[in-house]
Design a protein around this motif. Structure first.
Motif, PDB file in Angstrom:
ATOM      1  N   ARG A   1       2.205 -25.478 -15.004  1.00  0.00           N
ATOM      2  CA  ARG A   1       0.940 -25.062 -15.608  1.00  0.00           C
ATOM      3  C   ARG A   1       0.294 -24.001 -14.748  1.00  0.00           C
ATOM      4  NH1 ARG A   1      -1.306 -28.135 -19.557  1.00  0.00           N
ATOM      5  NH2 ARG A   1       0.197 -29.642 -20.295  1.00  0.00           N
ATOM      6  N   ASP A   2      -0.517 -23.180 -15.401  1.00  0.00           N
ATOM      7  CA  ASP A   2      -1.227 -22.132 -14.658  1.00  0.00           C
ATOM      8  C   ASP A   2      -2.150 -22.791 -13.634  1.00  0.00           C
ATOM      9  OD1 ASP A   2      -2.820 -19.996 -13.824  1.00  0.00           O
ATOM     10  OD2 ASP A   2      -2.511 -18.962 -15.729  1.00  0.00           O
ATOM     11  N   PRO A   3      -2.072 -22.374 -12.375  1.00  0.00           N
ATOM     12  CA  PRO A   3      -2.946 -23.004 -11.371  1.00  0.00           C
ATOM     13  C   PRO A   3      -4.423 -22.656 -11.533  1.00  0.00           C
ATOM     14  CG  PRO A   3      -1.604 -21.272 -10.375  1.00  0.00           C
ATOM     15  CD  PRO A   3      -1.146 -21.402 -11.788  1.00  0.00           C
ATOM     16  N   ASN A   4      -4.712 -21.589 -12.283  1.00  0.00           N
ATOM     17  CA  ASN A   4      -6.103 -21.172 -12.478  1.00  0.00           C
ATOM     18  C   ASN A   4      -6.792 -22.099 -13.481  1.00  0.00           C
ATOM     19  OD1 ASN A   4      -8.462 -19.877 -13.076  1.00  0.00           O
ATOM     20  ND2 ASN A   4      -7.512 -18.018 -13.839  1.00  0.00           N
ATOM     21  N   PRO A   5      -7.839 -22.812 -13.084  1.00  0.00           N
ATOM     22  CA  PRO A   5      -8.442 -23.794 -14.001  1.00  0.00           C
ATOM     23  C   PRO A   5      -9.220 -23.189 -15.170  1.00  0.00           C
ATOM     24  CG  PRO A   5      -9.677 -23.688 -11.960  1.00  0.00           C
ATOM     25  CD  PRO A   5      -8.496 -22.794 -11.779  1.00  0.00           C
ATOM     26  N   PHE A   6      -9.522 -21.884 -15.092  1.00  0.00           N
ATOM     27  CA  PHE A   6     -10.284 -21.263 -16.178  1.00  0.00           C
ATOM     28  C   PHE A   6      -9.395 -20.859 -17.356  1.00  0.00           C
ATOM     29  CE2 PHE A   6     -12.780 -20.616 -12.377  1.00  0.00           C
ATOM     30  CZ  PHE A   6     -14.049 -20.984 -12.793  1.00  0.00           C
ATOM     31  N   MET A   7      -8.120 -20.699 -17.087  1.00  0.00           N
ATOM     32  CA  MET A   7      -7.193 -20.250 -18.127  1.00  0.00           C
ATOM     33  C   MET A   7      -6.253 -21.407 -18.477  1.00  0.00           C
ATOM     34  SD  MET A   7      -8.335 -17.155 -18.107  1.00  0.00           S
ATOM     35  CE  MET A   7      -7.342 -15.805 -18.665  1.00  0.00           C
TER      36      MET A   7
ATOM     37  N   SER B   1     -13.173 -21.883 -21.779  1.00  0.00           N
ATOM     38  CA  SER B   1     -12.701 -22.155 -20.415  1.00  0.00           C
ATOM     39  C   SER B   1     -12.548 -23.646 -20.153  1.00  0.00           C
ATOM     40  CB  SER B   1     -13.659 -21.548 -19.393  1.00  0.00           C
ATOM     41  OG  SER B   1     -14.950 -22.061 -19.592  1.00  0.00           O
ATOM     42  N   THR B   2     -13.280 -24.469 -20.903  1.00  0.00           N
ATOM     43  CA  THR B   2     -13.160 -25.921 -20.720  1.00  0.00           C
ATOM     44  C   THR B   2     -12.089 -26.540 -21.627  1.00  0.00           C
ATOM     45  OG1 THR B   2     -14.980 -26.166 -22.267  1.00  0.00           O
ATOM     46  CG2 THR B   2     -15.532 -26.300 -19.934  1.00  0.00           C
TER      47      THR B   2
ATOM     48  N   PRO C   1      -9.365 -19.351 -23.221  1.00  0.00           N
ATOM     49  CA  PRO C   1     -10.531 -18.544 -23.648  1.00  0.00           C
ATOM     50  C   PRO C   1     -10.164 -17.164 -24.193  1.00  0.00           C
ATOM     51  CG  PRO C   1     -10.523 -18.886 -21.263  1.00  0.00           C
ATOM     52  CD  PRO C   1      -9.495 -19.783 -21.834  1.00  0.00           C
ATOM     53  N   ALA C   2      -8.964 -16.667 -23.848  1.00  0.00           N
ATOM     54  CA  ALA C   2      -8.559 -15.352 -24.355  1.00  0.00           C
ATOM     55  C   ALA C   2      -7.843 -15.453 -25.697  1.00  0.00           C
ATOM     56  CB  ALA C   2      -7.645 -14.675 -23.347  1.00  0.00           C
TER      57      ALA C   2
ATOM     58  N   TYR D   1      -2.615 -22.022 -19.654  1.00  0.00           N
ATOM     59  CA  TYR D   1      -1.256 -21.525 -19.877  1.00  0.00           C
ATOM     60  C   TYR D   1      -0.242 -22.567 -19.429  1.00  0.00           C
ATOM     61  CZ  TYR D   1      -3.021 -16.775 -20.595  1.00  0.00           C
ATOM     62  OH  TYR D   1      -3.652 -15.675 -21.098  1.00  0.00           O
TER      63      TYR D   1
ATOM     64  N   ARG E   1       5.861 -17.764 -19.991  1.00  0.00           N
ATOM     65  CA  ARG E   1       4.495 -18.285 -19.898  1.00  0.00           C
ATOM     66  C   ARG E   1       3.917 -18.328 -21.298  1.00  0.00           C
ATOM     67  NH1 ARG E   1       1.419 -14.859 -15.963  1.00  0.00           N
ATOM     68  NH2 ARG E   1       0.852 -13.616 -17.768  1.00  0.00           N
TER      69      ARG E   1
END
Lengths: 166, 278
Positions: B122-128, B194-195, B173-174, B130, B166
């Motif tokens: 999983r994407d490590p960025n919590p806002f995205m 984002s949530t 959010p995108a 993926y 990916r």
């Protein structure tokens, strides 16, 4: 030797981050063990080539993550530079420094992410994001900071004692 | 001569006495006498035997305990091995269930061709939001291909390497998807946050949308094929004087526990970016 070991740790932590840590959210926050690794590694004054694992970690995450390329590198580099700058100004007990730097670096990292995402044209509401994502992420990072710090410290003892013996 | 006669007589007498005693013993007449004679002997024999067994046990029992402990440890190892085998088999069974469900979904829609892939990260960025899957361009996966499960739409391929891809989830959010309501002739737009919540926007103000309404992809925009299940309307917010209504959607897909997905490989997303820029 320290470059080899730190690179190896970066690879292990990246793998753990993607497959395990990212799957265990708290509310909507996620821990970032690579950020913790960067802070823990830079806390040791003997780690003079600290920028190599930092750039490697940032490069790997930038390649994998959906964020624009230099974002992760910038966030890790800032965390590393902040750690090096504060290393002599903080307490002698590095574990407290680790905890304080974890909070500051996570907060800065998320702020940077929000700004970059906003620049991409995606609306991120600031306050709800801080409440639902940043605060739980900081909490998770604080929980994981101690074990990561111990692992990195042990690894550094092994490397730098060897250097001293030579 | 006399001496020899005496010896013979003594032998005969002794033999007769022995035979007599044997006969008396066999007939049971001597049993009480024998009992009294043998009793002390038996007691002494028992005592010696007990002492011997105690000494024997002293030397042999610890060895048996060690053997038992070793055997116990071996059995415990076997039990833990069997338990791990059970867990492994349960895991395989669960994976098989997921794959069977995906297979059923693929059979139900034979017009599409699919590549099944496992979620490996999983994407490590919590806002995205993926996912990373274990199939890439070597398996025929290309940018923009839709990703589904038997429960509905998951997202689309966002980046591809030779052996991994990916996936942008629909709750990112995108992400923005054109959807239509199954029972109404109404179209809307589904966006992520984002949530990780799904928001329904651009619902015409005059549309009478009820909670529970099923949402399907409309196919508009060329990013997704039409008629893929997206989710269900949870609630609708209608503001006075607003041109559009908004709502919250619940997907049937549990994005947090996704383990396997299907990539629709015979669909190419149409890039309309160049058209909109000019």
């Amino acid at each position: 030797m320290d470059i080899f070991l730190s690179s190896l740790l970066v690879l292990v932590f990246t793998s753990l981050q993607l497959s395990v840590v990212s799957r265990i959210p708290l509310n909507h926050g996620k821990a970032d063990i690579l950020l913790l690794f960067v802070i823990a590694w830079c806390l040791n004054r003997q780690a003079r080539k600290y920028y190599i694992p930092v750039l490697l970690a940032g490069g790997l995450i930038s390649f994998i993550s959906s964020l624009p390329f230099p974002t992760a590198i910038i966030s890790y580099l800032v965390a590393a530079l902040l750690t090096r700058a504060l290393i002599s100004r903080l307490w002698e007990m590095p574990v407290f420094s680790m905890l304080l730097l974890t909070i500051i670096a996570t907060f800065f990292q998320h702020l940077l992410y929000i700004v970059i995402i906003q620049f991409q044209g995606i609306t991120i509401p600031l306050l709800p994001s801080l409440q639902a994502i940043t605060l739980p992420s900081i909490f998770l990072n604080i929980i994981l900071a101690f074990p990561i710090f111990l692992i990195v410290q042990d690894a550094q003892k092994f490397v730098y004692q060897e250097v001293e013996n030579d | 001569m006399r001496f020899e006669n005496n010896r013979t007589l003594r032998t005969v007498v002794i033999s007769l006495v022995i035979v007599g005693v044997i006969l008396l013993a066999l007939s049971g007449v001597l049993r009480p006498v024998l009992g009294k004679v043998m009793d002390p002997f038996v007691r002494v024999q028992g005592w010696i035997s007990n002492q011997f067994m105690a000494i024997y046990d002293f030397f042999t029992l610890p060895r048996e305990v060690t053997d038992l402990m070793a055997e116990n440890s071996q059995l415990r190892n076997e039990v833990s091995q069997l338990q791990s085998q059970i867990i492994e088999l349960e895991e395989q069974l669960s994976e098989a269930d997921i794959l069977y469900a995906l297979l059923d979904f693929a059979r139900a829609k034979p017009e599409s061709t699919y590549v099944a892939a496992s979620v490996i990260g999983r994407d490590p960025n919590p806002f995205m939001h993926y996912l990373i899957i274990d199939h890439g361009s070597d398996d025929g996966i290309r940018y923009g291909m839709p990703v589904v499960t038997q429960q509905g739409l998951v997202g689309k391929i966002d980046a591809v390497t030779a052996s991994a891809s990916r996936v942008q989830l629909i709750n990112d959010p995108a992400s923005s998807i054109n959807v239509r309501m199954q029972s109404l002739n109404v179209e809307a737009q589904l966006t992520g946050t984002s949530t990780g919540d799904l928001e329904l926007t651009m619902i015409p103000a005059d549309a009478n949308v009820q909670p529970g309404e099923i949402l399907l992809t409309s196919g508009l925009g060329g990013n997704y094929p039409s008629d893929i299940l997206v989710g269900q309307v949870l609630n609708i917010q209608k503001k006075e004087n607003a041109i559009f209504q908004t709502g919250v959607v619940e997907s049937q897909v549990d994005f947090s526990s996704l383990r396997a997905v299907l990539v629709i490989t015979n669909f190419s997303a149409i890039d309309i970016q160049s058209l909109t820029n000019e």
